[in-house]
Design a protein around this motif. Sequence first.
Motif, short mmCIF file in Angstrom:
data_model
loop_
_atom_site.label_atom_id
_atom_site.label_comp_id
_atom_site.label_asym_id
_atom_site.label_seq_id
_atom_site.Cartn_x
_atom_site.Cartn_y
_atom_site.Cartn_z
N ARG A 47 13.52 49.41 -25.76
CA ARG A 47 13.72 49.25 -24.10
C ARG A 47 14.84 48.41 -23.72
O ARG A 47 14.78 47.75 -22.81
N GLY A 48 15.66 48.30 -24.96
CA GLY A 48 17.02 47.60 -24.55
C GLY A 48 17.19 46.14 -24.89
O GLY A 48 18.09 45.42 -24.65
N PHE A 225 21.21 53.06 -23.64
CA PHE A 225 20.08 52.59 -22.77
C PHE A 225 20.43 52.50 -21.28
O PHE A 225 20.94 51.32 -21.05
N ARG A 229 16.22 54.46 -20.09
CA ARG A 229 16.23 55.77 -20.84
C ARG A 229 17.53 55.98 -21.59
O ARG A 229 18.49 55.55 -21.19
N TRP A 230 17.22 56.36 -22.90
CA TRP A 230 18.22 56.71 -23.84
C TRP A 230 19.04 57.74 -23.52
O TRP A 230 18.38 58.88 -23.67
#
Length: 235
Positions: A47-48, A225, A229-230
């Motif tokens: 999640r970064g 990210f 989202r990636w």
Amino acid sequence: MSELEQLTLGLTQAGDCSYLPRESERLLVVYPNQQINSYLYQQLMERGFRRGGNDAYRPHCEQCKACQSIRIKVDDFKASKSQKRVISKNKSIRIKWVTSPSQDYFPLYSKYISLRHQTGSMYPPQISALETFTQCDWLNIGFLESYVDDKLIGVAVTDILGNGLSAVYTFFDPEFEHLSLGKFHILKQVAQCKQLNLEYLYLGFQIDDCNAMNYKQQYRPNERFIDNRWIKYKN
């Protein structure tokens, strides 16, 4: 409710951005850091988030979205012609993967900071700063060491995750700068992921408008990210 959703998060006070002039920064942090373990940290990475010492954080700047977590899916990665040349000119370098830091690291780190980063926030070099990279209470860390003969010339500090490796910090002997050791260690971290059957190499934050932080986009294809989202980048 999942363990991740139960984590307590906090926001730092706004301060001057470390990377972009005239910008301010705030960090979203897991507080206290005793909540974190290696399993939760991998979910945070997805999640970064990023690690500094025992702390996990992610930029949370209201007016700026320049910092984008970036990772390489190692099976998709294709070395460019220039990256292949880096590998070729370093064929004589011996690589060693270890899971405990050496006392030899600080003299090398000190030389690196003193000769290359005299105007940076880590100057003058201090062992406590090095320990924020090389130590963590809740995570296993690997060290990709490079040698010319028996001389240690570089170290890539690398967090070990369930689905990948995370490039934390690399330092090297400036006398060997002509060997492009920063690039070389990233390429060897990709190779280490493959050897360990891990899917991703996480490279931290890509900042397109910061010359010191935009080199990571050279490793393609990569994923960033963005908006939770990636997203795959090919070019």
